[in-house]
Structures are given as structure tokens and as C-alpha cells.
Design an enzyme around this catalytic site. Structure first.
Site, mmCIF file in Angstrom:
data_model
loop_
_atom_site.group_PDB
_atom_site.id
_atom_site.type_symbol
_atom_site.label_atom_id
_atom_site.label_comp_id
_atom_site.label_asym_id
_atom_site.label_seq_id
_atom_site.Cartn_x
_atom_site.Cartn_y
_atom_site.Cartn_z
ATOM 1 N N ASP A 62 94.371 121.961 48.109
ATOM 2 C CA ASP A 62 93.377 123.000 47.857
ATOM 3 C C ASP A 62 92.057 122.305 47.554
ATOM 4 O O ASP A 62 92.029 121.129 47.154
ATOM 5 C CB ASP A 62 93.790 123.880 46.677
ATOM 6 C CG ASP A 62 93.142 125.259 46.731
ATOM 7 O OD1 ASP A 62 93.812 126.216 47.133
ATOM 8 O OD2 ASP A 62 91.950 125.367 46.366
ATOM 9 N N ASN B 214 97.328 127.729 55.438
ATOM 10 C CA ASN B 214 97.097 128.996 54.748
ATOM 11 C C ASN B 214 95.681 129.167 54.214
ATOM 12 O O ASN B 214 95.207 130.295 54.067
ATOM 13 C CB ASN B 214 98.096 129.099 53.586
ATOM 14 C CG ASN B 214 97.710 130.147 52.573
ATOM 15 O OD1 ASN B 214 97.859 131.349 52.803
ATOM 16 N ND2 ASN B 214 97.186 129.708 51.432
ATOM 17 N N TYR C 79 85.550 137.245 59.726
ATOM 18 C CA TYR C 79 86.946 137.113 59.324
ATOM 19 C C TYR C 79 87.875 137.542 60.459
ATOM 20 O O TYR C 79 88.845 136.835 60.790
ATOM 21 C CB TYR C 79 87.201 137.951 58.073
ATOM 22 C CG TYR C 79 88.550 137.750 57.449
ATOM 23 C CD1 TYR C 79 88.763 136.723 56.525
ATOM 24 C CD2 TYR C 79 89.613 138.582 57.755
ATOM 25 C CE1 TYR C 79 90.000 136.536 55.932
ATOM 26 C CE2 TYR C 79 90.863 138.396 57.171
ATOM 27 C CZ TYR C 79 91.045 137.380 56.257
ATOM 28 O OH TYR C 79 92.280 137.196 55.668
ATOM 29 N N LYS D 167 90.524 135.188 62.471
ATOM 30 C CA LYS D 167 91.962 135.444 62.404
ATOM 31 C C LYS D 167 92.551 135.800 63.775
ATOM 32 O O LYS D 167 93.716 135.482 64.048
ATOM 33 C CB LYS D 167 92.243 136.555 61.394
ATOM 34 C CG LYS D 167 91.908 136.164 59.953
ATOM 35 C CD LYS D 167 92.694 134.934 59.497
ATOM 36 C CE LYS D 167 92.498 134.626 58.032
ATOM 37 N NZ LYS D 167 93.289 133.465 57.576
ATOM 38 N N ILE E 204 97.133 141.786 50.531
ATOM 39 C CA ILE E 204 98.057 141.250 49.537
ATOM 40 C C ILE E 204 97.337 141.137 48.201
ATOM 41 O O ILE E 204 96.166 140.761 48.150
ATOM 42 C CB ILE E 204 98.579 139.868 49.981
ATOM 43 C CG1 ILE E 204 99.132 139.926 51.415
ATOM 44 C CG2 ILE E 204 99.645 139.361 49.008
ATOM 45 C CD1 ILE E 204 100.262 140.905 51.634
ATOM 46 N N THR F 224 96.159 139.436 45.771
ATOM 47 C CA THR F 224 95.808 138.063 45.403
ATOM 48 C C THR F 224 94.424 138.069 44.749
ATOM 49 O O THR F 224 93.740 139.102 44.741
ATOM 50 C CB THR F 224 95.763 137.167 46.647
ATOM 51 O OG1 THR F 224 94.657 137.573 47.475
ATOM 52 C CG2 THR F 224 97.067 137.253 47.434
#
Length: 246
Positions: free
Chosen positions: A34, A87, A153, A157, A186, A188
């Protein structure tokens, strides 16, 4: 997952964190990466505390040299690379297309799409040395449809899905499987910026009636990485509470 080495990018929180924890729980040696060094190290230490085998590596996935160094670190630390989960990603600015700055568009493409290319470029050669491997690239439901205000985005994707399919065509015969996962919304840290009204509107777009959980996405990723998915490659798997079925 015993004797398997796994790289997970964007592992400091959300889907990446849940995925790294699940692979470690199943016996894999996990390299958590990360850009947030202290956060990813904290997750790594917790995995070790719980008996897992894990290492952390700070990397900016938008920089090809750092992705190369990440792969080299994993191979040096554990002797090989079996599974990679690309990810790491960002949401970017929510703006109509013509209001989106060129710099913001390029930043989202760099982090969300170019990074996947860099990952594939360096992960595949490492896996070829083993004679096998599995790569899971995290796309989105916006890899299949658009969403107003998210041009960069959605473009990135969609690109992740295409890149995954192409890599699968080129390397599946060499026993390298490549698949894409398309999470819906999700729960998050990426969604924490939304106020309750907007959250309720977005939840209503999911027939299941709620946001997803990182752990639910991690279960799919684990399966795709495992030998149980040995005939699965070049696929795009939404995990979206029915969002795309509307």
C-alpha cells in the site's frame, strides 16, 4: 493456500485488507502493499499476531519501477509468486466530464488502470518461472456500465476488464489464469465521504438492499486464486448485490 505466495495491493484497508487477511488465514504467505506505509504495516502486524505469515511493502502502484520492486521483494522473501491481487485504486473526483481536470483524469487512469498493466507485466514473468499462477484484477460494476460523474473511474475499470481478458488469452495456455472481479458499492473507507441521503440512494440501486462487505468480495477473490477455479480464466465476476441485474 499452504506454500502459496500472494501479493495484495491496496492492502491497508477495505477489500485489500480483507483479502490479505483471508489468504493468510488459509495458510498463504502474503505480501501486503500500500502507499500508506504505517497503515499497511499495522494490518501486517495483526496478521502475524493471529498466526499468519505476512510482510508489508510500501509501493505507489502508479509507478512501474515500484511495482517491479514489489514483485522482486515477494520472490526474494518467499522464493516464488503464485497469486497476485491487483486491488489498489482510488475513486477520483466526482464531476461531469467537462469539469474534470486533465490532471485528475490522468491520475485516476494511472492508479486504477496503468497500475494493473504494471502488475501484469512483472507478475506474469515471475509466475512463468513456477509454471503456473493466478492473477485477480479488481475492476468494478463500473467495468460494465457507466455512472454519472465518474468518467475517469468508469474508463479505468472498463480498461481493467479488457486488459484482464487479453492477458488471459495470451497466457492461459502457459497456465497463468487472469480474471477480473467487479465489486458493487462496498462499505469501505472510500464510501465514508457520502452523506446519509446519498448513501440511501445508492443502497436503493442494489436489489439486495444493502452495501456489500469487503469480506464477501474477498471470498470470491480467494476462490479465483485457488485451484478450485482451475478452469476459470478471462472472466469478469460482478459481486454486486444484483446491481447489474436491474
Amino acid at each position: 493456500m499452504k506454500n502459496k505466495t500472494v501479493i495484495v495491493t491496496g492492502a491497508a484497508s477495505g477489500i485489500g485488507k480483507a483479502t490479505a487477511e483471508l489468504f493468510a488465514k488459509q495458510g498463504a504467505s502474503v505480501v501486503l502493499s500500500d502507499i500508506n506505509e504505517y497503515e499497511v504495516e499495522a494490518v501486517t502486524k495483526n496478521i502475524r499476531y493471529l498466526g499468519g505469515n505476512a510482510s508489508s511493502f510500501k509501493a505507489d502502484v502508479s509507478q512501474p519501477e515500484e511495482m517491479k520492486e514489489l514483485v522482486n521483494f515477494a520472490v526474494k522473501a518467499y522464493g516464488k509468486l503464485d497469486i497476485a491481487v491487483n486491488n489498489a485504486g482510488i475513486s477520483g473526483e466526482i464531476e461531469p466530464l467537462i469539469d474534470l481536470t486533465i490532471e485528475d483524469f490522468q491520475h485516476v487512469i494511472n492508479v486504477n488502470l496503468n497500475s494493473v498493466f504494471y502488475g501484469l507485466k512483472y507478475q506474469i514473468p515471475a509466475m512463468l518461472k513456477n509454471g503456473r499462477g493466478s492473477i485477480i484484477n479488481i475492476s468494478s460494476i463500473l467495468g460494465a456500465v457507466g455512472f454519472a460523474g465518474s468518467s475517469a473511474y468508469a474508463a479505468a475499470k472498463h480498461g481493467v476488464v479488457g486488459l484482464s481478458q487479453n492477458a488471459a488469452l495470451e497466457y492461459s495456455a502457459l497456465n497463468i489464469r487472469v480474471n477480473a472481479v467487479g465489486p458493487g458499492f462496498i462499505d469501505t473507507p472510500m464510501l465514508k465521504v457520502l452523506d446519509n441521503g446519498i448513501r440511501s440512494q445508492i443502497v436503493a440501486l442494489h436489489p439486495i438492499g444493502r452495501f456489500g462487505k469487503s469480506e464477501e468480495v474477498a471470498e470470491l477473490i480467494l476462490w479465483l486464486g485457488s485451484d478450485k477455479a482451475s478452469f476459470v480464466t478471462g472472466s469478469y465476476y460482478p459481486v454486486d448485490g444484483g446491481y447489474l441485474a436491474r
